[in-house]
Design a protein around this motif. Structure first.
Motif, short mmCIF file in Angstrom:
data_model
loop_
_atom_site.label_atom_id
_atom_site.label_comp_id
_atom_site.label_asym_id
_atom_site.label_seq_id
_atom_site.Cartn_x
_atom_site.Cartn_y
_atom_site.Cartn_z
N ARG A 65 -6.18 2.19 0.52
CA ARG A 65 -5.01 1.60 -0.15
C ARG A 65 -4.64 0.26 0.47
NH1 ARG A 65 -0.80 6.73 -0.76
NH2 ARG A 65 -1.73 7.67 -2.63
N THR A 66 -4.66 0.21 1.80
CA THR A 66 -4.31 -1.04 2.48
C THR A 66 -5.37 -2.11 2.20
OG1 THR A 66 -3.35 0.33 4.23
CG2 THR A 66 -3.51 -2.02 4.67
N ALA A 83 0.82 -1.21 0.00
CA ALA A 83 0.00 0.00 0.00
C ALA A 83 0.86 1.26 0.00
CB ALA A 83 -0.93 0.00 1.21
N GLU A 84 2.18 1.10 -0.15
CA GLU A 84 3.13 2.22 -0.14
C GLU A 84 3.04 3.00 1.17
OE1 GLU A 84 3.79 4.02 -4.32
OE2 GLU A 84 1.64 3.58 -4.24
N ARG A 112 -2.47 -1.54 -6.56
CA ARG A 112 -3.08 -0.23 -6.79
C ARG A 112 -4.25 -0.32 -7.77
NH1 ARG A 112 1.18 3.17 -9.18
NH2 ARG A 112 2.21 2.93 -7.14
N GLN A 172 -5.25 5.99 3.23
CA GLN A 172 -4.41 4.84 3.58
C GLN A 172 -5.24 3.62 3.93
OE1 GLN A 172 -1.67 6.29 6.57
NE2 GLN A 172 -0.37 7.26 5.04
N LYS A 226 -7.05 -2.42 -0.53
CA LYS A 226 -6.76 -2.93 -1.88
C LYS A 226 -5.64 -3.96 -1.84
CE LYS A 226 -8.23 1.05 -4.67
NZ LYS A 226 -7.80 2.03 -5.70
N ALA A 227 -4.60 -3.69 -1.04
CA ALA A 227 -3.49 -4.64 -0.94
C ALA A 227 -3.94 -5.95 -0.31
CB ALA A 227 -2.35 -4.01 -0.13
N ILE A 260 3.22 -3.53 -6.06
CA ILE A 260 2.51 -2.31 -5.67
C ILE A 260 1.60 -1.84 -6.79
CG2 ILE A 260 2.84 0.15 -5.17
CD1 ILE A 260 5.40 -0.64 -3.64
N GLU A 261 2.08 -1.87 -8.01
CA GLU A 261 1.27 -1.45 -9.16
C GLU A 261 0.05 -2.34 -9.33
OE1 GLU A 261 1.89 -0.52 -13.95
OE2 GLU A 261 3.60 -1.13 -12.70
N ARG A 264 7.93 -3.15 -6.79
CA ARG A 264 7.25 -2.07 -7.51
C ARG A 264 6.11 -2.60 -8.36
NH1 ARG A 264 12.59 0.26 -7.75
NH2 ARG A 264 13.07 -0.90 -9.66
#
Length: 345
Positions: free
Chosen positions: A266-267, A49-50, A227, A263, A269-270, A223-224, A220
């Protein structure tokens, strides 16, 4: 062991490639961390989630082990900072030093110039030194003497801290806590896991046998891929409702920020990607509400006197808010994908 190559060198991964890469990283970490699969999964989700991870618990339960195992599982640049009362902000960010030969100032990068920064016992440093991490955690850059230096991706801070009641600790500022995507507690291992730890860790440290199973380029791409996971409008509105409820709770003096809403999604989604889904469920938000939101909140004095923790308050908010139900497929009907279905509380 060599670092595996998954698919093409750039672009998102397929579902099978994503799961294989994620499972390899989690299995690698679990060679060191016994019986904490959920904790390991959340740590990886924060990376995808960066975000940044705060591990809080009493000494000796494996906080630093988890951070170092995650770092060693990825073949990328790693720096460790031992936070102490005499640590200076320049030790973290870097400093400009005068070079006698060139007769000019030369920048010496600090410990944050790495893909993965392990900050051990972050709350044992002064608030001034803790604040040196603010810019790099939010903006992925460092400004020293008026010059801005970009940090490489991926970039993640994994910090450990002891409970504030422990001697020699400084509370993290509100702005610092808000930059950590999630806070987790290791907890004591169950007897079976502790027995396995005695057998496996008795004569040597398994951390020394750990080899990287991924690299920065693969992370990376992970992560993509995470996302790109879909979040329906109803799910996004539910995330906003959860955060808004913390701001309106009578026992909370300072609620969660808009940054926390972003956040949280995003988390989620991960987490959905780690479970093999390309869409977010309300259940994902429910499961993440406490680790992502609770550490950002400040309870009222009355709540503190009544020993009401922010974890408990957030849990009650999750159980009180109604779960959104899709009245139609949240995806385009031409897409052919199924709508989300909530499993309930």
């Amino acid at each position: 062991m060599t670092t595996p190559t998954w698919g093409e060198p750039t672009g998102p991964l397929t579902s099978a490639e994503f799961r294989a890469a994620a499972q390899a990283i989690m299995a690698n970490i679990e060679q060191v961390i016994e019986g904490k699969s959920a904790t390991v999964r959340l740590a990886l989700a924060v990376l995808l989630a960066e975000g940044h991870l705060l591990i809080e618990d009493v000494p000796g339960v494996g906080k630093t082990k988890l951070a170092k195992a995650l770092a060693r599982s990825i073949d990328c640049s790693v720096r460790r900072i031992q936070f102490t009362p005499d640590l200076l902000p320049s030790d973290v960010t870097g400093v400009s030093v005068y070079n006698q030969e060139t007769r000019d100032f030369e920048f010496k990068p600090g410990a944050v110039f790495a893909n993965l920064v392990v900050g051990d016992e972050i709350n044992r440093a002064s608030p001034k030194t803790q604040s040196a991490l603010l810019e790099c955690m939010e903006e992925r850059q460092v400004t020293v003497d008026g010059t801005t230096y970009e940090l490489q991706a991926p970039f993640m801070v994994v910090a450990t801290q002891n409970p504030i009641e422990m001697e020699g600790t400084y509370p993290l500022p509100e702005a610092q806590r808000d930059r950590f995507t999630a806070r987790i507690a290791m907890g004591y291992p169950d007897p079976r896991a502790e027995l396995a730890m005695l057998s496996g860790h008795g004569d040597h440290d398994p951390l020394n046998d750990l080899h990287a199973v991924a690299d920065a380029a693969l992370v990376r791409r992970l992560i993509e891929t995470a996302r790109a996971v879909h979040a329906a409008d109803a799910v996004q509105q539910y995330a906003i409702a959860l955060v808004t409820a913390t701001r309106e709770a009578p026992e909370i003096r300072l609620g969660a920020s808009p940054r926390s809403t972003l956040q949280l999604l995003r988390t989620a989604k991960a987490v959905a990607a780690l479970e093999g889904r390309d869409y977010v469920l309300p259940d994902d938000l429910q499961a993440l509400a406490v680790p992502v939101l609770a550490h950002r909140l400040i309870p009222t004095p009355d709540a503190q006197l009544n020993r009401r923790t922010t974890d408990t308050i957030v849990s009650e908010i999750v159980h009180r808010l109604p779960i959104p139900h899709a009245t139609r497929n949240p995806y385009d009907t031409r897409d052919g994908r199924a709508p989300y279905e909530s499993r309930g509380r």
